[in-house]
Design a protein around this motif. Structure first.
Motif, PDB file in Angstrom:
ATOM      1  N   CYS A 302      71.223  91.510  43.974  1.00 52.05           N
ATOM      2  CA  CYS A 302      69.908  90.856  43.847  1.00 52.05           C
ATOM      3  C   CYS A 302      68.883  91.533  44.761  1.00 52.05           C
ATOM      4  CB  CYS A 302      70.025  89.370  44.201  1.00 52.05           C
ATOM      5  SG  CYS A 302      68.454  88.483  44.213  1.00 52.05           S
ATOM      6  N   ILE A 303      67.723  91.854  44.207  1.00 49.06           N
ATOM      7  CA  ILE A 303      66.686  92.517  45.005  1.00 49.06           C
ATOM      8  C   ILE A 303      65.437  91.636  45.150  1.00 49.06           C
ATOM      9  CG2 ILE A 303      67.481  94.866  44.468  1.00 49.06           C
ATOM     10  CD1 ILE A 303      65.065  94.967  42.447  1.00 49.06           C
ATOM     11  N   CYS A 304      65.648  90.327  45.111  1.00 51.74           N
ATOM     12  CA  CYS A 304      64.528  89.392  45.239  1.00 51.74           C
ATOM     13  C   CYS A 304      63.626  89.699  46.432  1.00 51.74           C
ATOM     14  CB  CYS A 304      65.044  87.970  45.399  1.00 51.74           C
ATOM     15  SG  CYS A 304      65.214  87.103  43.855  1.00 51.74           S
ATOM     16  N   CYS A 317      65.930  95.469  38.851  1.00 50.10           N
ATOM     17  CA  CYS A 317      67.203  94.889  39.289  1.00 50.10           C
ATOM     18  C   CYS A 317      68.271  95.110  38.218  1.00 50.10           C
ATOM     19  CB  CYS A 317      67.031  93.387  39.546  1.00 50.10           C
ATOM     20  SG  CYS A 317      68.587  92.555  39.914  1.00 50.10           S
ATOM     21  N   CYS A 324      71.955  88.009  35.228  1.00 52.33           N
ATOM     22  CA  CYS A 324      71.001  87.033  35.767  1.00 52.33           C
ATOM     23  C   CYS A 324      69.971  86.666  34.711  1.00 52.33           C
ATOM     24  CB  CYS A 324      70.309  87.618  37.005  1.00 52.33           C
ATOM     25  SG  CYS A 324      69.184  86.464  37.807  1.00 52.33           S
ATOM     26  N   GLY A 331      70.057  85.009  41.244  1.00 55.09           N
ATOM     27  CA  GLY A 331      69.205  85.050  42.434  1.00 55.09           C
ATOM     28  C   GLY A 331      68.103  84.013  42.331  1.00 55.09           C
ATOM     29  N   MET A 334      64.950  83.941  39.721  1.00 58.53           N
ATOM     30  CA  MET A 334      65.162  83.671  38.298  1.00 58.53           C
ATOM     31  C   MET A 334      65.151  82.171  38.005  1.00 58.53           C
ATOM     32  SD  MET A 334      65.506  85.211  35.412  1.00 58.53           S
ATOM     33  CE  MET A 334      66.176  86.873  35.328  1.00 58.53           C
ATOM     34  N   CYS A 341      61.059  87.021  38.385  1.00 62.15           N
ATOM     35  CA  CYS A 341      62.135  87.408  37.467  1.00 62.15           C
ATOM     36  C   CYS A 341      62.174  86.469  36.269  1.00 62.15           C
ATOM     37  CB  CYS A 341      63.482  87.404  38.184  1.00 62.15           C
ATOM     38  SG  CYS A 341      63.556  88.638  39.487  1.00 62.15           S
TER      39      CYS A 341
HETATM   40  S1  SF4 Z   1      66.753  86.871  40.731  1.00 65.77           S
HETATM   41 FE1  SF4 Z   1      68.185  87.893  39.366  1.00 65.77          FE
HETATM   42  S2  SF4 Z   1      66.997  89.481  38.309  1.00 65.77           S
HETATM   43 FE2  SF4 Z   1      65.819  88.786  40.076  1.00 65.77          FE
HETATM   44  S3  SF4 Z   1      66.311  90.232  41.671  1.00 65.77           S
HETATM   45 FE3  SF4 Z   1      67.707  88.495  41.946  1.00 65.77          FE
HETATM   46  S4  SF4 Z   1      69.512  88.999  40.742  1.00 65.77           S
HETATM   47 FE4  SF4 Z   1      67.903  90.404  40.112  1.00 65.77          FE
END
Ligand code: SF4
Lengths: 368, 81
Positions: A302-304, A317, A324, A331, A334, A341
């Protein structure tokens, strides 16, 4: 004031965008990103003008530690945890509040927390209170109106201007301008953003939520590039006053004080959150239940954090739309309809206008 | 949760009030607005049950339109509050 059409505004934006470099304009409100994504606005604007979703989603930035503490509290026999619906599905390494299956209730207003507390005098009601200034002021108002003795607050409020200043100092993000959030500004006032032009030379303009108003805000930011100005702009003057809602500010100030707090995926940001003042410690769930800080664990893949800081788009991501999705979010970004996301996922699915033209999928990070 | 909803005030018992939007009535708090500035018939932006600011009717309509679009698109995704 005569209203300009989308075509006029788009044309003006094309004229004002410098041709020799990338211009990065960040929005810091989920509703702004919503309008931008669903209107397909990005595809109308110059390729070198980036509209970047920033930290506009309170659910996304709420620390894992608070989620875990909320889950644990909901599992106590003597407690009912009450919070906004979005918070129930936010993932942590101990699952989510809903998956935990403890005692929890969804509320849509802090009033309902009071009602639940009155109806359950033998239980301890913990109001997991999160959000930016638009939910902080109501939380303060409810405290002011008097609450029953069995109501406690797990306070996870965050301050929008503070995170924006952190962003500006973050060289990797390289923001040229801010679209300041409409309703947060109704509370804090458009003058709260003066620091950006005055101290950092970065224009900030308050805008509303309709596509035309946002385009007007964007063109106003572009017109201000390179000008030395001391004040933020405001194209949402019908709602937002320079000084904001003074009564709301006084109430927030009465009950809460500024603290250094964690942002999920980002870490500690100085003076960027609120906690209950010492005098109201008896209401503070952290103190009453002796809640400790749980060290955050990164969600694999996850790159939130990068997305919130404007370093990457959701589609960069590897889990985006695959492992996801809104039905099973991996994450926090989403989960809520304000999360970048979540918005991008729905834009792609429902409207087919994800700005894939720019090939974000392969580039991921912003490239000059 | 962060969405501001425009509503019309139909009854005031300051600081409590009843407001209406698209035929749905809801209790709202006027604690964040001075009593003398708000009257029945006024339009306000409501966040989590509290009016945060007064708006003119025309703008309330505009906000409602763009909100309906956004929420229509969000249908079935479980927005919660
Ligand atoms: S919320 Fe889901 S799509 Fe967004 S960065 Fe995190 S893992 Fe990836």
């Amino acid at each position: 004031m005569t209203r300009l059409s989308v075509e006029d505004l788009t044309e003006r934006i094309h004229t004002l965008t410098p041709g020799d470099r990338t211009v990065r304009i960040m929005n810091v409100c989920g509703s702004h990103e919503h309008t931008i994504a669903f209107s397909g606005m990005r595809s109308l604007l110059p390729r070198n003008l980036e509209l970047i979703p920033g930290p506009g989603c309170p659910v996304c930035v709420c620390p894992e530690s608070d989620i875990i503490n909320a889950i644990r509290l909901s599992k106590r026999q003597d407690v009912i945890l009450v919070t906004y619906g979005d918070m129930l599905r936010v993932p942590s390494r101990e699952g989510s509040i809903r998956a935990g299956g403890g005692n929890y209730r969804i509320i849509t207003s802090p009033f309902e927390a009071v009602r639940i507390a009155r109806a359950n005098p033998r239980r301890k009601i913990v109001f997991f209170s999160i959000g930016f200034e638009t939910t902080t002021a109501p939380a303060a108002a409810v405290l002011e109106s008097g609450v029953p003795g069995n109501l406690y607050m797990l306070c996870s409020h965050r301050l929008t201007p503070a995170i924006m200043e952190t962003l500006v100092r973050d060289a990797e993000t390289g923001i040229d301008g801010f679209i300041a959030p409409g309703h947060v500004s109704a509370i804090v006032g458009s003058d709260a953003w003066n620091v950006f032009p005055a101290k950092y030379g970065i224009p900030a303009v308050v805008a509303g939520f309709e596509a035309e108003n946002l385009l007007l805000g964007i063109s106003d930011i572009l017109a201000r590039l390179g000008r030395r100005e001391v004040r933020a702009g405001n194209v949402y003057g019908r709602v937002v006053r320079p000084g904001g809602n003074v009564r709301a500010q006084e109430l927030m100030n009465k009950y809460f004080e500024v603290a250094d707090v964690n942002w999920r995926g980002i870490g500690s940001v100085p003076s960027s959150g609120l906690e209950l003042r010492e005098e109201y410690g008896g209401r503070d769930a952290r103190k009453v239940f002796g809640l400790g800080e749980v060290k955050e664990e990164k969600i694999p893949g996850c790159i939130c954090g990068d997305i919130i800081l404007g370093r990457a788009y959701p589609s960069a991501c590897g889990l985006f739309g695959m492992a996801c999705n809104p039905q099973s979010p991996a994450g926090p970004c989403m989960v809520s309809v304000e999360g970048a996301c979540n918005i991008w996922y729905r834009t792609k699915k429902d409207r087919g206008n994800l700005p894939a033209k720019r090939d974000f999928k392969t580039e991921g990070r912003f490239i000059t | 949760m962060c969405l501001g909803v425009p509503m019309r005030i139909v009854e005031i018992n300051y600081p409590a009030a009843t407001a209406e939007a698209s035929g749905v009535r809801r209790e709202v708090g006027l604690h964040l607005l001075p009593e003398e500035e708000i009257a029945v018939g006024d339009h306000v932006i409501v966040h989590v049950g509290f009016a945060i600011e007064k708006v003119e009717e025309g703008l309330a309509d505009e906000i409602r339109r763009s909100l309906n679009e956004a929420m229509g698109a969000a249908d079935g995704e479980g927005s919660g509050a």
